[in-house]
Design a protein around this motif. Structure first.
Motif, PDB file in Angstrom:
ATOM      1  N   ILE A  99       0.857  -1.195   0.000  1.00 24.09           N
ATOM      2  CA  ILE A  99       0.000   0.000   0.000  1.00 24.09           C
ATOM      3  C   ILE A  99       0.889   1.239   0.000  1.00 24.09           C
ATOM      4  CG2 ILE A  99      -1.693   1.318   1.336  1.00 24.09           C
ATOM      5  CD1 ILE A  99      -2.729  -1.318   2.444  1.00 24.09           C
ATOM      6  N   PRO A 100       0.618   2.217  -0.874  1.00 23.64           N
ATOM      7  CA  PRO A 100       1.448   3.427  -0.897  1.00 23.64           C
ATOM      8  C   PRO A 100       1.414   4.118   0.468  1.00 23.64           C
ATOM      9  CG  PRO A 100      -0.040   3.367  -2.779  1.00 23.64           C
ATOM     10  CD  PRO A 100      -0.436   2.245  -1.884  1.00 23.64           C
ATOM     11  N   THR A 101       2.579   4.577   0.905  1.00 22.56           N
ATOM     12  CA  THR A 101       2.635   5.123   2.263  1.00 22.56           C
ATOM     13  C   THR A 101       1.818   6.399   2.404  1.00 22.56           C
ATOM     14  OG1 THR A 101       4.712   6.148   1.675  1.00 22.56           O
ATOM     15  CG2 THR A 101       4.830   4.093   2.903  1.00 22.56           C
ATOM     16  N   VAL A 102       1.605   7.095   1.289  1.00 24.00           N
ATOM     17  CA  VAL A 102       0.804   8.310   1.379  1.00 24.00           C
ATOM     18  C   VAL A 102      -0.632   7.959   1.802  1.00 24.00           C
ATOM     19  CG1 VAL A 102       0.231   8.301  -1.079  1.00 24.00           C
ATOM     20  CG2 VAL A 102       0.156  10.440   0.192  1.00 24.00           C
ATOM     21  N   VAL A 103      -1.077   6.791   1.378  1.00 25.90           N
ATOM     22  CA  VAL A 103      -2.411   6.337   1.783  1.00 25.90           C
ATOM     23  C   VAL A 103      -2.432   6.069   3.286  1.00 25.90           C
ATOM     24  CG1 VAL A 103      -4.135   4.523   1.504  1.00 25.90           C
ATOM     25  CG2 VAL A 103      -2.853   5.336  -0.481  1.00 25.90           C
ATOM     26  N   TYR A 104      -1.370   5.422   3.760  1.00 27.26           N
ATOM     27  CA  TYR A 104      -1.260   5.178   5.207  1.00 27.26           C
ATOM     28  C   TYR A 104      -1.266   6.501   5.983  1.00 27.26           C
ATOM     29  CZ  TYR A 104      -0.115   0.181   5.182  1.00 27.26           C
ATOM     30  OH  TYR A 104      -0.172  -1.169   5.086  1.00 27.26           O
ATOM     31  N   GLY A 105      -0.526   7.471   5.463  1.00 23.41           N
ATOM     32  CA  GLY A 105      -0.406   8.762   6.143  1.00 23.41           C
ATOM     33  C   GLY A 105      -1.771   9.427   6.263  1.00 23.41           C
ATOM     34  N   PHE A 106      -2.480   9.419   5.182  1.00 20.84           N
ATOM     35  CA  PHE A 106      -3.805  10.000   5.155  1.00 20.84           C
ATOM     36  C   PHE A 106      -4.731   9.265   6.132  1.00 20.84           C
ATOM     37  CE2 PHE A 106      -7.935  10.887   3.143  1.00 20.84           C
ATOM     38  CZ  PHE A 106      -7.845  12.263   3.091  1.00 20.84           C
ATOM     39  N   PHE A 107      -4.611   7.955   6.127  1.00 25.20           N
ATOM     40  CA  PHE A 107      -5.399   7.105   7.023  1.00 25.20           C
ATOM     41  C   PHE A 107      -5.105   7.449   8.490  1.00 25.20           C
ATOM     42  CE2 PHE A 107      -5.496   2.900   9.283  1.00 25.20           C
ATOM     43  CZ  PHE A 107      -6.868   2.698   9.218  1.00 25.20           C
ATOM     44  N   ALA A 108      -3.827   7.662   8.788  1.00 23.04           N
ATOM     45  CA  ALA A 108      -3.437   8.015  10.154  1.00 23.04           C
ATOM     46  C   ALA A 108      -4.057   9.352  10.556  1.00 23.04           C
ATOM     47  CB  ALA A 108      -1.916   8.070  10.277  1.00 23.04           C
ATOM     48  N   ILE A 155      15.301 -11.896  14.719  1.00 29.96           N
ATOM     49  CA  ILE A 155      16.050 -10.671  15.011  1.00 29.96           C
ATOM     50  C   ILE A 155      16.320  -9.892  13.724  1.00 29.96           C
ATOM     51  CG2 ILE A 155      18.292  -9.794  15.798  1.00 29.96           C
ATOM     52  CD1 ILE A 155      18.265 -12.130  17.845  1.00 29.96           C
ATOM     53  N   VAL A 156      16.715 -10.610  12.678  1.00 25.82           N
ATOM     54  CA  VAL A 156      16.949  -9.930  11.403  1.00 25.82           C
ATOM     55  C   VAL A 156      15.673  -9.228  10.939  1.00 25.82           C
ATOM     56  CG1 VAL A 156      17.394 -10.312   8.948  1.00 25.82           C
ATOM     57  CG2 VAL A 156      18.849 -11.392  10.654  1.00 25.82           C
ATOM     58  N   SER A 157      14.544  -9.891  11.081  1.00 27.03           N
ATOM     59  CA  SER A 157      13.297  -9.275  10.636  1.00 27.03           C
ATOM     60  C   SER A 157      12.998  -8.004  11.427  1.00 27.03           C
ATOM     61  CB  SER A 157      12.137 -10.267  10.727  1.00 27.03           C
ATOM     62  OG  SER A 157      11.628 -10.341  12.039  1.00 27.03           O
ATOM     63  N   VAL A 158      13.280  -8.045  12.716  1.00 28.02           N
ATOM     64  CA  VAL A 158      13.027  -6.859  13.542  1.00 28.02           C
ATOM     65  C   VAL A 158      13.974  -5.724  13.146  1.00 28.02           C
ATOM     66  CG1 VAL A 158      13.068  -5.930  15.878  1.00 28.02           C
ATOM     67  CG2 VAL A 158      12.106  -8.188  15.460  1.00 28.02           C
ATOM     68  N   ILE A 159      15.231  -6.067  12.913  1.00 26.81           N
ATOM     69  CA  ILE A 159      16.193  -5.023  12.526  1.00 26.81           C
ATOM     70  C   ILE A 159      15.770  -4.357  11.214  1.00 26.81           C
ATOM     71  CG2 ILE A 159      18.570  -4.575  11.828  1.00 26.81           C
ATOM     72  CD1 ILE A 159      19.422  -6.858  13.682  1.00 26.81           C
ATOM     73  N   LEU A 160      15.372  -5.190  10.259  1.00 30.13           N
ATOM     74  CA  LEU A 160      14.938  -4.620   8.984  1.00 30.13           C
ATOM     75  C   LEU A 160      13.709  -3.739   9.180  1.00 30.13           C
ATOM     76  CD1 LEU A 160      15.412  -7.492   6.393  1.00 30.13           C
ATOM     77  CD2 LEU A 160      16.823  -5.482   6.811  1.00 30.13           C
ATOM     78  N   ALA A 161      12.808  -4.196  10.043  1.00 26.14           N
ATOM     79  CA  ALA A 161      11.608  -3.411  10.303  1.00 26.14           C
ATOM     80  C   ALA A 161      11.968  -2.080  10.955  1.00 26.14           C
ATOM     81  CB  ALA A 161      10.648  -4.204  11.194  1.00 26.14           C
ATOM     82  N   VAL A 162      12.931  -2.104  11.878  1.00 24.04           N
ATOM     83  CA  VAL A 162      13.350  -0.860  12.526  1.00 24.04           C
ATOM     84  C   VAL A 162      13.920   0.092  11.496  1.00 24.04           C
ATOM     85  CG1 VAL A 162      14.946   0.192  14.158  1.00 24.04           C
ATOM     86  CG2 VAL A 162      13.802  -1.924  14.771  1.00 24.04           C
ATOM     87  N   SER A 163      14.773  -0.432  10.598  1.00 26.70           N
ATOM     88  CA  SER A 163      15.379   0.521   9.677  1.00 26.70           C
ATOM     89  C   SER A 163      14.349   1.024   8.670  1.00 26.70           C
ATOM     90  CB  SER A 163      16.652  -0.031   9.030  1.00 26.70           C
ATOM     91  OG  SER A 163      16.389  -1.067   8.185  1.00 26.70           O
ATOM     92  N   ARG A 164      13.375   0.193   8.375  1.00 20.42           N
ATOM     93  CA  ARG A 164      12.277   0.656   7.523  1.00 20.42           C
ATOM     94  C   ARG A 164      11.506   1.786   8.215  1.00 20.42           C
ATOM     95  NH1 ARG A 164       9.491   2.516   4.846  1.00 20.42           N
ATOM     96  NH2 ARG A 164       7.989   1.916   3.252  1.00 20.42           N
ATOM     97  N   ALA A 165      11.247   1.614   9.502  1.00 27.28           N
ATOM     98  CA  ALA A 165      10.477   2.615  10.247  1.00 27.28           C
ATOM     99  C   ALA A 165      11.268   3.907  10.410  1.00 27.28           C
ATOM    100  CB  ALA A 165      10.069   2.060  11.607  1.00 27.28           C
ATOM    101  N   LEU A 166      12.573   3.782  10.645  1.00 30.30           N
ATOM    102  CA  LEU A 166      13.401   4.980  10.805  1.00 30.30           C
ATOM    103  C   LEU A 166      13.355   5.840   9.548  1.00 30.30           C
ATOM    104  CD1 LEU A 166      16.726   3.743  12.466  1.00 30.30           C
ATOM    105  CD2 LEU A 166      14.974   5.193  13.472  1.00 30.30           C
ATOM    106  N   GLY A 167      13.379   5.176   8.405  1.00 29.13           N
ATOM    107  CA  GLY A 167      13.457   5.909   7.157  1.00 29.13           C
ATOM    108  C   GLY A 167      12.104   6.322   6.614  1.00 29.13           C
ATOM    109  N   GLU A 168      11.033   5.830   7.204  1.00 36.61           N
ATOM    110  CA  GLU A 168       9.695   6.133   6.704  1.00 36.61           C
ATOM    111  C   GLU A 168       9.433   7.639   6.762  1.00 36.61           C
ATOM    112  OE1 GLU A 168       7.450   4.926   4.968  1.00 36.61           O
ATOM    113  OE2 GLU A 168       6.135   6.641   5.283  1.00 36.61           O
ATOM    114  N   THR A 169       8.889   8.182   5.679  1.00 40.48           N
ATOM    115  CA  THR A 169       8.750   9.625   5.552  1.00 40.48           C
ATOM    116  C   THR A 169       7.302  10.080   5.491  1.00 40.48           C
ATOM    117  OG1 THR A 169      10.778   9.539   4.261  1.00 40.48           O
ATOM    118  CG2 THR A 169       9.532  11.596   4.223  1.00 40.48           C
ATOM    119  N   MET A 170       6.572   9.522   4.545  1.00 41.90           N
ATOM    120  CA  MET A 170       5.255  10.057   4.223  1.00 41.90           C
ATOM    121  C   MET A 170       4.303  10.032   5.405  1.00 41.90           C
ATOM    122  SD  MET A 170       4.575  11.726   1.965  1.00 41.90           S
ATOM    123  CE  MET A 170       4.296  12.169   0.313  1.00 41.90           C
ATOM    124  N   ILE A 171       4.228   8.870   6.081  1.00 42.54           N
ATOM    125  CA  ILE A 171       3.247   8.720   7.152  1.00 42.54           C
ATOM    126  C   ILE A 171       3.481   9.760   8.239  1.00 42.54           C
ATOM    127  CG2 ILE A 171       2.346   7.144   8.892  1.00 42.54           C
ATOM    128  CD1 ILE A 171       3.179   4.827   7.094  1.00 42.54           C
TER     129      ILE A 171
END
Ligand code: ATP
Ligand code: MG
Lengths: 248, 291
Positions: free
Chosen positions: B114-123, B201-217
């Motif tokens: 789902i495009p993050t802009v949609v998530y942002g709007f949803f939030a 642990i790898v999945s969590v690390i990847l998720a953290v770096s994804r969240a750190l870099g998330e912009t639109m939402i």
């Protein structure tokens, strides 16, 4: 009275019938060997006794299975598996420490008393003839042990839950001769306290360690008798051929 | 024929060079501009000042407010997504039928598409107003709502990778546990999850770096007020939001104000780089556990 018993046991994996009308009674404090060519249903029958086949999808099971004269399907399956322990073909210790492997069964029943757990772990390791080799390195990972030690660790892990029956599916087939003979000695010892059923492809092993031997062929129980008799004077021709190594 | 193969090989090398050069270029520009920035602003100032006001007349260049905004939204997302994602993974692996798992996993992965802009709007338009009914003093822009929505977005990352590594745990361990009379729950959480821990642990690390870099939402729903706070009810600004704000605005390209985004960007990059190295290390360290 039998410790374990099946009456007219039948089992299907999907369409394929793996056990056909098997009736067998296993006496307490004895060692019983299951022998027969590959695919004849030895493991399948063994796994009926602790309902491990319940975990496989699409199996259909019919007939009666009794532990101490009680239908095992009337029992709580988790209680059943605590009474009927199992040792597998390939050593399968958990990726935990040696200590935690043996303590696992105690922890899952809610054991909290540290001293009690420690004592039971020690006792189980002694019963499995492994204590002398691991005393002092109990916190090391179980996977750092040799294959033979791992298998005895798996036996110790099973003994720790204080079962009355121990099922062993080719417990020594992946091991070297020295480890194998250690396991055989161990089985001989364990017979005092436990009822043991063992699947093996090794005729000498069956002859050495078991009181009774059952021969299976294509899902049927062909012959079941005292081990001496099975190896020296079998009644059925197929048994004769198999134990003398003419087929299988 | 030989020459054709050679040509293909050269083309392939060129392709890999494109990615290497791009990465190197980005790091180079980030570093050069950041060095220029630090020739005007002291690095001590940058990491200790508690205010970030480069666009105002009274200028402060403390990264901490942006960092706290980033870490706050990320923490909320992770606290929400890790337990949920892991429970879903365990459910799919241990409880659900294989057919159900095969059906649900792709659907779950749609969440990540789902495009993050949609998530942002949803939030902003749905989650925040709903939360305000429960938490009346929740700001219209706040860290909580985009944090949670970001959590939903990263659940598939955690579930998918965790489920893969749970599935890679040898059957024999599961059987050993059941064979000792353990329940499904005990088997799942005492044997399977620990055995799959490196993958989790790898999945969590990847998720953290994804969240750190998330912009639109966060840019849409968290606001644009750099504030050193860990209160999820307040409006915060993340590093990424600030970068968007400046690069979309009318700040002159060669001004010190503009260079702030490189310093901020490099800070973010340092974090994600450490996380990536950590995940790489975890993976290579535990790779051969069952072989
Ligand atoms: N999970 C399963 N699904 C389908 N068929 C199975 C399954 N497990 C066993 N079978 C089949 O059931 C039959 C009996 O298998 P079983 O494993 O009991 O044989 P076995 O006597 O233990 O053989 P081996 O000596 O090779 O271990 C075989 O034909 C086998 O292919
Ligand atoms: Mg077998």
């Amino acid at each position: 009275m039998f410790k374990l018993e099946t009456r007219n046991a039948n089992l299907w994996y999907g369409e394929k019938q793996a056990l056909k009308n098997i009736s067998i009674g296993i006496e307490p404090n004895s060692v019983t060997s299951f022998i027969g060519p590959s695919g004849c249903g030895k493991s399948t029958l063994l796994r009926c006794f602790n309902r491990m086949n319940d975990l496989i999808e699409n199996t259909k099971i019919k007939g009666e299975f009794l532990l101490d004269n009680t239908d095992i399907y009337d029992m709580d399956v988790y209680e059943l598996r605590k009474k009927v322990g199992m040792v597998f073909q390939k050593p399968n210790p958990f990726p935990k420490s040696i200590f935690e492997n043996v303590a696992y069964g105690l922890r899952i029943v809610g054991g909290k008393d540290r001293n009690e757990i420690k004592d039971k772990v020690e006792l189980s390791l002694k019963n499995a003839a492994l204590w002398d080799e691991v005393n002092g390195i109990l916190n090391k990972p179980a996977l750092s042990l040799s294959g033979g030690q791992q298998q005895r660790l798996c036996i110790a892990r099973t003994l720790a839950i204080e079962p009355t029956v121990v099922l062993m599916d080719e417990p020594a087939s992946a091991l070297d001769p020295i480890s194998t003979s250690k396991i055989e000695d161990l089985i001989y010892e364990l017979k005092q306290k436990f009822t043991i059923v063992i699947v093996t492809h090794n005729m000498q092993q069956a002859a050495r360690i078991s009181n009774k031997t059952a021969f299976f062929y294509l899902g049927e129980l062909i012959e079941f008798d005292n081990t001496d008799k099975m190896f020296t004077n079998p009644q059925n021709e197929r048994t004769q051929n198999y134990v003398t190594g003419r087929f299988g | 024929m030989r020459r054709k193969e050679k040509l293909i090989e050269v083309l392939m090398i060129c392709c890999s060079f494109v990615t290497i050069l791009t990465t190197a270029g980005i790091i180079l520009i980030l570093t050069v501009e950041t060095v220029k920035f630090f020739s005007e602003v002291s690095i001590i100032h940058f990491v200790t000042d508690t205010q970030w006001t480069p666009l105002f007349t009274e200028k402060h260049y403390g990264i901490l407010p942006l960092l706290s905004g980033t870490l706050l939204t990320t923490t909320i997302a992770i606290l929400f997504a890790v337990p949920l994602g892991l429970i879903i993974a365990v459910y799919l692996n241990e409880y659900a039928s294989p057919r159900f798992t095969a059906f649900v996993k792709p659907i779950l992965e749609v969440l990540a598409a789902i495009p993050t802009v949609v998530y942002g709007f949803f939030a902003l338009q749905f989650v925040t107003p709903s939360l305000q009914k429960i938490i009346p003093d929740l700001n219209g822009f706040n860290a909580l709502s985009p944090g949670l929505v970001m959590g939903v977005m990263i659940i598939p990352y955690i579930t998918s990778l965790s489920e893969d590594s749970l599935r890679a745990v040898p059957r024999s361990l599961r059987e050993a546990s059941y064979g000792m009379g353990a329940t499904r729950f005990q088997t799942a959480f005492r044997v399977m999850v620990p055995a799959a821990s490196s993958g989790i642990i790898v999945s969590v690390i990847l998720a953290v770096s994804r969240a750190l870099g998330e912009t639109m939402i966060v840019a849409i729903a968290a606001g644009q007020q750099p504030k050193l706070t860990f209160n999820p009810k307040e409006s915060v600004e993340t590093i990424t939001t600030y970068i968007v704000q400046v690069s979309m605005g009318d700040v002159p390209q060669d001004s010190l104000e503009f260079k702030t985004i490189f310093a901020a960007g490099l800070t973010l990059f340092v974090f994600t780089f450490i996380l990536n190295s950590l995940s790489y290390w975890t993976r290579s360290r535990f790779q051969n556990k069952y072989e």
